[in-house]
Design an enzyme around this catalytic site. Structure first.
Site, PDB file in Angstrom:
ATOM      1  N   ARG A 160       0.532  -1.224   0.029  1.00 20.23           N
ATOM      2  CA  ARG A 160       0.170   0.219   0.223  1.00 20.23           C
ATOM      3  C   ARG A 160       0.784   1.374  -0.076  1.00 20.23           C
ATOM      4  NH1 ARG A 160      -4.967   1.899   4.427  1.00 20.23           N
ATOM      5  NH2 ARG A 160      -3.407   0.947   5.741  1.00 20.23           N
ATOM      6  N   ASP A 216      -3.830   2.948  13.627  1.00 21.83           N
ATOM      7  CA  ASP A 216      -3.135   3.795  13.168  1.00 21.83           C
ATOM      8  C   ASP A 216      -3.716   5.016  12.566  1.00 21.83           C
ATOM      9  OD1 ASP A 216      -4.791   3.482  11.574  1.00 21.83           O
ATOM     10  OD2 ASP A 216      -4.196   1.776  10.337  1.00 21.83           O
TER      11      ASP A 216
END
Length: 532
Positions: A162, A446
């Site tokens: 990603r 996160d």
């Protein structure tokens, strides 16, 4: 060569990554695609301004023929046909990469974005680790002498990388005085060095694409993929991309996004935490109808979240693409058996709902949760690699369904406000220290969860919300007092040196953006200016 790199040796092994040929490729990507990237970012601002002026979101009339058409994406390569459990985590340090590859998951989402602090060391170290992993050569020995190596007794997880979102720059790589997009640095370095090797080894260059808001942003990625395949000399269609539907505008363009990427598309993912962040951001000045309850109270069974996830499954399977479930943030605590038991129970319930809804796999944040997720999907899939054949013709979600925040339930409380401030500061501090994924109160946090937290604070101040547990009105003064109290609480939990170096600046940053008159689009943009 007009490309400039601030430091060619930020991490051990950098000489394998920051090669002259790779940097020429990065320069070429920037020159060809930076103008369109900037145009797409400008289009985001223009659309948000229209919404602020009263325009709502709906399915696009100009792309109705795409939604109504009878088309499918390219067939899945064998390596990506079974994705029933995906382990997420950063690609730096090497120990975490090895643990993820060895976890027993079908896929490892090698995260260069939300679970990754983009210090220049981390950016390059992650590429070094992905380079080694692509060649089966990744290993690590800790300072204490503990050795980590790739397992040989079972298959490794398939890597899906990603890159960063379109909005993030890479200040250490500059062309003609302009920073190159972090997305182009991440993708370009990875693809240039590893595409051919991965294909030779029976896998391929596979990517997760984050933060997109329109099908035209997907078209940009598709153009980049087509150019890159030709440049490096791998077959057209070698790349496979899974798009995170983690913004509310993208939820209205799922068909169109798959269509733009149809020769490279693998599927869509329900990026649930960023989706909530986007809901707040896009409708931040739309009044109390878009006030979300405390973050802990927003469940995936809320009607607007059900509408989003079921529409995602329906759209993917109609187009022959995979529908990937969201993150289970609950993680075990080996020192607290009761906490661990609750975590397994919640993850099991979450994955059971996703598997029964038709998802083809889902994410977990900790290796200990891999078996739990796998068992749930095994019970539904049996010997089948996926359930793309499960059509969801019963789903008929409308724009109203996707935007119906008022039926979410839950409460807005001082406890929730305190939690948001605590998490936002604690996460940002750890992010500033170089670690993009951190366990806080037995949840894996996160950047997405920090974004929700600080955005809720901003929205509650602007709407003068009355807290249900105390009766107090959320004002700048109240937020300032609670932030100071939560910051002092954090001071008592960490060494003073760490507090001074990371937590105090993090608290100041959260105060600035939570109480700013104008909403700051991404926490990571001002935070990026505070790291090397």
């Amino acid at each position: 060569m007009a490309i400039e790199v601030s430091d060619l040796s930020p991490a051990e092994g950098a000489e394998k990554i920051l090669t002259p040929d790779a940097l020429v490729f990065i320069e070429e990507l920037h020159r060809r695609f930076q103008p369109e990237r900037k145009a797409r970012l400008d289009a985001r601002v223009e659309r948000r301004n229209r919404i602020a002026a009263g325009e709502s979101l709906d399915f696009l009339p100009e792309t109705a023929q795409v939604r109504e058409g009878n088309w499918t994406v390219a067939p899945a390569p064998a390596a990506l046909s079974d994705r029933r459990v995906e382990m997420t985590g950063p690609a730096s340090p090497a120990k975490m990469a090895i643990n993820a590859l060895n976890s027993g998951a079908k896929v490892w989402l090698a995260d260069l974005e939300d679970a990754h602090t983009p210090t220049w060391h981390n950016v390059v170290d992650a590429q070094v680790n992905l380079y080694g992993a692509s060649r089966g050569e990744l290993s690590f020995t800790s300072p204490e002498g503990k050795e980590y190596a790739l397992r040989t007794d079972a298959p490794l997880a398939v890597m899906v990388t990603r890159p960063r979102g379109w909005h993030l720059p890479e200040k250490h790589v500059v062309v003609d005085g302009e920073p190159v997009a972090g997305a182009l640095v991440d993708f370009g370095l990875h693809f240039f060095h590893n595409a051919a090797t991965l294909l030779e080894n029976g896998a391929g260059p596979y990517y997760y694409l984050p933060k997109m808001e329109s099908h035209l942003e997907a078209r940009l990625w598709n153009d980049i993929f087509t150019f890159a395949e030709d440049y490096v000399g791998v077959p057209a269609g070698s790349i496979r991309a899974t798009v995170l539907i983690e913004t509310i505008p993208a939820a209205f363009e799922m068909d169109e996004i798959l269509y733009e990427l149809r020769d490279h598309a693998s599927g869509l993912n329900a990026g649930r935490w960023d989706y909530l962040f986007s809901m707040i951001k896009v409708f931040r000045d739309a009044g109390k109808a878009f006030l979300l309850p405390d973050r802990a109270d927003v469940s995936m069974t809320a009607p607007f979240m059900r509408a989003y996830t079921e529409l995602l499954v329906k759209t993917c399977h109609r187009r022959g693409a995979f529908a990937m479930g969201g993150m289970a943030a609950f993680i075990p605590n080996r020192r607290e058996p009761e906490t661990t038991a609750r975590a397994f129970e919640k993850v099991t319930a979450d994955k059971t709902r996703e598997a029964n809804d038709g998802f083809d796999g889902s994410w977990v944040a900790h290796p200990d949760m891999v078996a739990t997720c796998r068992e749930v999907f095994d019970s539904v899939l049996g010997d089948k690699p996926n359930q793309v054949d499960k059509q969801r013709d019963d789903v008929a979600d409308t724009a109203t369904d996707l935007l119906d925040v008022t039926t979410a339930g839950g409460s807005i409380t001082e406890a929730g406000l305190r939690s948001n401030l605590y998490v936002a500061v604690a996460y940002t501090a750890v992010w500033l220290s170089g670690n993009g994924a951190v366990a806080i109160h037995n949840l894996m946090e996160d950047a997405a969860t920090a974004e929700i937290s600080r955005s809720q604070v901003w929205q509650q101040v602007r709407n003068a919300v009355v807290l249900e547990d105390t009766g107090a009105t959320v004002t700048e003064a109240l937020v300032t007092r609670l932030l100071n109290e939560e910051t002092e609480r954090l001071r008592s939990e960490v060494p003073e040196e760490m507090f001074t170096r990371y937590y105090a600046p993090a608290s100041a940053l959260i105060a600035d953006i939570s109480l700013a008159k104008e909403y700051v689009d991404f926490l990571t943009l001002p935070a990026y200016e505070l790291i090397d």
